[in-house]
Design an enzyme around this catalytic site. Structure first.
Site, PDB file in Angstrom:
ATOM      1  N   TYR A  22     -43.704  65.418 -47.064  1.00  0.00           N
ATOM      2  CA  TYR A  22     -42.706  64.771 -48.191  1.00  0.00           C
ATOM      3  C   TYR A  22     -41.222  64.562 -47.224  1.00  0.00           C
ATOM      4  CZ  TYR A  22     -46.235  66.074 -51.543  1.00  0.00           C
ATOM      5  OH  TYR A  22     -47.414  66.129 -51.921  1.00  0.00           O
ATOM      6  N   ASN A  71     -43.549  58.127 -60.399  1.00  0.00           N
ATOM      7  CA  ASN A  71     -44.543  58.999 -59.491  1.00  0.00           C
ATOM      8  C   ASN A  71     -44.845  60.209 -60.271  1.00  0.00           C
ATOM      9  OD1 ASN A  71     -45.387  60.859 -57.528  1.00  0.00           O
ATOM     10  ND2 ASN A  71     -43.708  60.374 -56.023  1.00  0.00           N
ATOM     11  N   HIS A  77     -53.950  61.966 -60.760  1.00  0.00           N
ATOM     12  CA  HIS A  77     -55.240  62.164 -60.676  1.00  0.00           C
ATOM     13  C   HIS A  77     -56.247  62.784 -61.875  1.00  0.00           C
ATOM     14  CE1 HIS A  77     -53.900  61.513 -56.704  1.00  0.00           C
ATOM     15  NE2 HIS A  77     -53.023  62.622 -56.937  1.00  0.00           N
ATOM     16  N   ASP A  84     -52.339  56.563 -70.966  1.00  0.00           N
ATOM     17  CA  ASP A  84     -52.466  56.026 -72.087  1.00  0.00           C
ATOM     18  C   ASP A  84     -51.076  55.526 -72.615  1.00  0.00           C
ATOM     19  OD1 ASP A  84     -55.299  56.205 -72.443  1.00  0.00           O
ATOM     20  OD2 ASP A  84     -55.084  57.918 -73.945  1.00  0.00           O
ATOM     21  N   HIS A  97     -46.158  56.729 -54.667  1.00  0.00           N
ATOM     22  CA  HIS A  97     -46.208  58.213 -53.911  1.00  0.00           C
ATOM     23  C   HIS A  97     -45.603  58.158 -52.519  1.00  0.00           C
ATOM     24  CE1 HIS A  97     -49.509  58.935 -56.965  1.00  0.00           C
ATOM     25  NE2 HIS A  97     -49.777  57.580 -56.810  1.00  0.00           N
ATOM     26  N   SER A  99     -46.481  60.108 -50.139  1.00  0.00           N
ATOM     27  CA  SER A  99     -47.398  60.353 -49.127  1.00  0.00           C
ATOM     28  C   SER A  99     -48.638  59.285 -49.125  1.00  0.00           C
ATOM     29  CB  SER A  99     -47.916  61.754 -49.034  1.00  0.00           C
ATOM     30  OG  SER A  99     -48.815  61.954 -50.159  1.00  0.00           O
ATOM     31  N   ARG A 108     -57.284  63.292 -54.409  1.00  0.00           N
ATOM     32  CA  ARG A 108     -56.126  62.388 -54.428  1.00  0.00           C
ATOM     33  C   ARG A 108     -56.316  60.995 -54.314  1.00  0.00           C
ATOM     34  NH1 ARG A 108     -51.745  65.896 -54.513  1.00  0.00           N
ATOM     35  NH2 ARG A 108     -52.054  67.951 -53.286  1.00  0.00           N
TER      36      ARG A 108
END
Length: 144
Positions: A22, A71, A77, A84, A97, A99, A108
């Protein structure tokens, strides 16, 4: 232009958490740089480790802002509720994201959010947020 940046769990630890993945810059510091880079954009930033608070924030800003950068972290996931909420609002949402999730653990590789988002940007570090801003700026019609 009003853009809301919504960050999910553990993103408050960017700069401290797993710097090899990160980076070492804090997300707050980067978001300030982003605001400086785009003075024409009014950014609203929100972070929560709690799924329901992310849903509430999406519902709160999703009918009034020009775009959302989301993010959702690990909720990407797993959260039908966040998916929704994205589907229910009118603001375009760009899934982001830091990464490259497809180069990481198999769980992921699947996003519940991607089908209801305008697009996905992943793997460019914190610059993924800048790329999302650019995408929203290009996708939003200019006001006369």
């Amino acid at each position: 232009m009003n853009i809301s940046i919504i960050n999910g769990p553990n993103l408050n630890l960017v700069g401290k958490r797993e710097p090899a993945i990160y980076g070492s810059q804090s997300l707050d510091n980067y978001l300030q740089q982003l605001a400086d880079l785009y003075p024409q954009v009014n950014f609203q930033c929100f972070q929560s480790n709690i799924e329901g608070e992310i849903v509430d924030q999406l519902q709160q800003v999703g009918f009034s802002c020009d775009g959302i950068i989301l993010n959702a972290g690990g909720y990407t996931h797993t959260s039908v509720a966040i998916a929704d909420a994205v589907a229910a609002i009118t603001a375009p949402v760009v899934e982001v994201h830091i990464s490259n999730v497809h180069g990481r653990e198999p769980f992921r590789h699947h996003s519940l959010l991607s089908p209801v988002c305008k697009g996905v940007i992943a793997g460019f570090g914190l610059d993924s947020y800048r790329l999302a801003v650019e995408a929203l700026l290009k996708a939003t019609p200019k006001q006369p």
